[in-house]
Design an enzyme around this catalytic site. Structure first.
Site, PDB file in Angstrom:
ATOM      1  N   GLY A   1       0.847  -1.202   0.000  1.00  0.00           N
ATOM      2  CA  GLY A   1       0.000   0.000   0.000  1.00  0.00           C
ATOM      3  C   GLY A   1       0.875   1.242   0.000  1.00  0.00           C
TER       4      GLY A   1
ATOM      5  N   ASP B   1       2.662  -1.658  -4.547  1.00  0.00           N
ATOM      6  CA  ASP B   1       1.335  -1.036  -4.643  1.00  0.00           C
ATOM      7  C   ASP B   1       0.728  -1.431  -5.991  1.00  0.00           C
ATOM      8  OD1 ASP B   1       0.008   1.620  -2.981  1.00  0.00           O
ATOM      9  OD2 ASP B   1      -0.898   1.034  -4.876  1.00  0.00           O
TER      10      ASP B   1
ATOM     11  N   LYS C   1     -10.865  -5.742   9.190  1.00  0.00           N
ATOM     12  CA  LYS C   1      -9.793  -5.306  10.095  1.00  0.00           C
ATOM     13  C   LYS C   1      -9.815  -6.136  11.376  1.00  0.00           C
ATOM     14  CE  LYS C   1      -7.580  -1.994   7.935  1.00  0.00           C
ATOM     15  NZ  LYS C   1      -6.189  -2.217   7.504  1.00  0.00           N
TER      16      LYS C   1
ATOM     17  N   ASP D   1       0.030  -6.701  -7.211  1.00  0.00           N
ATOM     18  CA  ASP D   1      -1.140  -6.945  -6.372  1.00  0.00           C
ATOM     19  C   ASP D   1      -0.772  -7.883  -5.220  1.00  0.00           C
ATOM     20  OD1 ASP D   1      -3.689  -7.671  -5.434  1.00  0.00           O
ATOM     21  OD2 ASP D   1      -4.542  -7.546  -7.450  1.00  0.00           O
ATOM     22  N   ILE D   2      -1.266  -7.584  -4.020  1.00  0.00           N
ATOM     23  CA  ILE D   2      -0.990  -8.477  -2.876  1.00  0.00           C
ATOM     24  C   ILE D   2      -1.722  -9.819  -3.014  1.00  0.00           C
ATOM     25  CG2 ILE D   2      -0.343  -6.722  -1.180  1.00  0.00           C
ATOM     26  CD1 ILE D   2      -3.248  -6.838  -0.119  1.00  0.00           C
TER      27      ILE D   2
ATOM     28  N   TYR E   1     -15.258  -3.423   5.771  1.00  0.00           N
ATOM     29  CA  TYR E   1     -13.893  -3.012   6.114  1.00  0.00           C
ATOM     30  C   TYR E   1     -13.610  -3.250   7.603  1.00  0.00           C
ATOM     31  CZ  TYR E   1     -10.178   0.464   7.063  1.00  0.00           C
ATOM     32  OH  TYR E   1      -9.043   1.112   7.484  1.00  0.00           O
TER      33      TYR E   1
ATOM     34  N   GLY F   1      -0.492   4.649  -0.814  1.00  0.00           N
ATOM     35  CA  GLY F   1      -1.616   5.148  -0.017  1.00  0.00           C
ATOM     36  C   GLY F   1      -1.154   6.256   0.921  1.00  0.00           C
TER      37      GLY F   1
HETATM   38  N1  SER Z   1     -10.380   6.249   7.986  1.00  0.00           N
HETATM   39  C1  SER Z   1     -10.804   4.965   7.548  1.00  0.00           C
HETATM   40  C2  SER Z   1     -12.047   5.017   6.769  1.00  0.00           C
HETATM   41  O1  SER Z   1     -12.728   5.999   6.878  1.00  0.00           O
HETATM   42  C3  SER Z   1     -11.043   4.086   8.703  1.00  0.00           C
HETATM   43  O2  SER Z   1      -9.870   3.442   9.040  1.00  0.00           O
HETATM   44  O3  SER Z   1     -12.354   4.084   6.102  1.00  0.00           O
END
Ligand code: SER
Length: 339
Positions: free
Chosen positions: A10, A35, A158, A54-55, A154, A13
């Site tokens: 990443g 990345d 995580k 790509d990972i 997401y 990013g």
């Molecule tokens: N800042 C991130 C998001 O908004 C959350 O880790 O997705």
């Protein structure tokens, strides 16, 4: 002889930018950066090499194992919370299968080297899911063990990857006769909303904070997608980078947890707006809440308890709310957009 390096996924990013600039300027480690997108010119010179890939490409990761002695992995690649909701299964592949691939790579590296490989992983306040806004307002600071029922793909990703990190660190191949002695040392931070002067986030749900400032600095009108009273914890990118490096450097025996909350300050969208107006009096900001995104932000804590990080490895943000804007964000952002 394979070369000893740190691997950063990443890389292009927001955190990747900050971390690579910092480590590159420090100059004491060789950075291998990965990345899916091309890397910005500004940080390319710090990476030896940058690999566009790509990972999920296990052949590519296999080649990395063969070529480099990777001592530390900063696995930053991820699809953020809003973007992930538009294609949850793809997000799951990138966020979970991608992380699994990197954990496997770490385990293989550790076995080859006969040494522990450190694995630094940014988790998020998105791992939390507070069922109602009323409860969010009541509970205030949230501890690492509370309210772990995320509303987003997401957040689920995580939280699960935190568990995977713990599994690979403590229990991997627990039934094998040749159970490896040296494996991985997983260290994880749950970040609040991050704000960088250099980059803008793509696809997050805490993005209204940084977007409000960047739009104001560019002289563009901004429609804030949450209500004025919406409160979240935030942190400036230099503190986020420093926290990753300090956690990496902390002696293992001082760490009572694998996953730590950290934060700098909390503020509402209205307070954010007021600060923006102090520095950009012509800023045009309107509030037009997007109900679904609002629902996500309402499930995230307004503050987190980071006392374990403060106690175990002396975490302390350098940028409180005043210094954050006056000494970091506003000067740097004005410089960025001055042409
Ligand atoms: N800042 C991130 C998001 O908004 C959350 O880790 O997705």
């Amino acid at each position: 002889m394979r070369k000893e390096v740190v691997l950063i996924t990443g890389a292009n990013g927001e955190i990747g930018h900050g971390l690579i600039s910092h480590l590159g300027q420090r100059g004491d480690v060789q950075i291998v950066a990965l990345d899916v997108s091309p890397l910005d010119e500004s940080i390319r010179g710090y990476c030896h090499p940058f690999i566009q890939g790509d990972i999920l490409d296990t052949m590519l990761l296999g080649r990395l194992v063969a070529e480099y002695e990777i001592r530390t992995i900063y696995h930053l690649a991820s699809i953020l919370s809003t973007k992930a909701e538009y294609n949850p299964e793809t997000a799951h592949r990138v966020n979970v299968e991608g992380t699994l691939n990197l954990l496997r790579l770490a385990v293989e590296q550790a076995a080859w080297q006969g040494k522990t490989v450190k694995f630094l992983y940014p988790s998020s306040i998105a791992a939390y899911g507070i069922p109602t806004l009323e409860l969010k307002n009541q509970v205030g600071k949230v501890k690492e063990e509370q309210y772990l029922e995320p509303f987003t793909m997401y957040g689920c990703n995580k939280l699960y990857c935190e568990h995977l990190g713990r599994y690979y660190t403590r229990h991997y191949r627990q039934l094998a006769a040749d159970k490896p002695r040296n494996n991985i040392d997983f260290r994880c931070l749950r970040f609040p909303g991050l704000i960088s002067a250099v980059t803008t986030p793509t696809g997050g749900t805490s993005d209204y904070g940084p977007e409000m400032v960047h739009y104001a600095a560019r002289g563009e009108a901004y429609n804030c997608f949450v209500r004025k009273d919406t409160r979240l914890p935030f942190m400036m990118m230099p503190d986020a980078v420093r926290s990753l490096l300090e956690l990496e450097a902390a002696p293992r025996d001082k760490l009572s947890k694998l996953v730590y909350n950290i934060t700098s300050f909390s503020l509402t969208a209205e307070e954010f707006h007021k600060i923006v107006l102090e520095h950009f009096p012509d800023a045009k900001v309107s509030f037009q809440p997007h109900l679904a995104r609002q629902g996500i932000v309402d499930s995230w804590p307004q503050d987190v308890d980071d006392s374990a990080a403060r106690y175990d490895w002396n975490w302390k943000p350098e940028y409180d709310i005043n210094r954050a804007f006056k000494e970091y964000l506003i000067p740097a952002i004005k410089e960025k957009y001055k042409e």
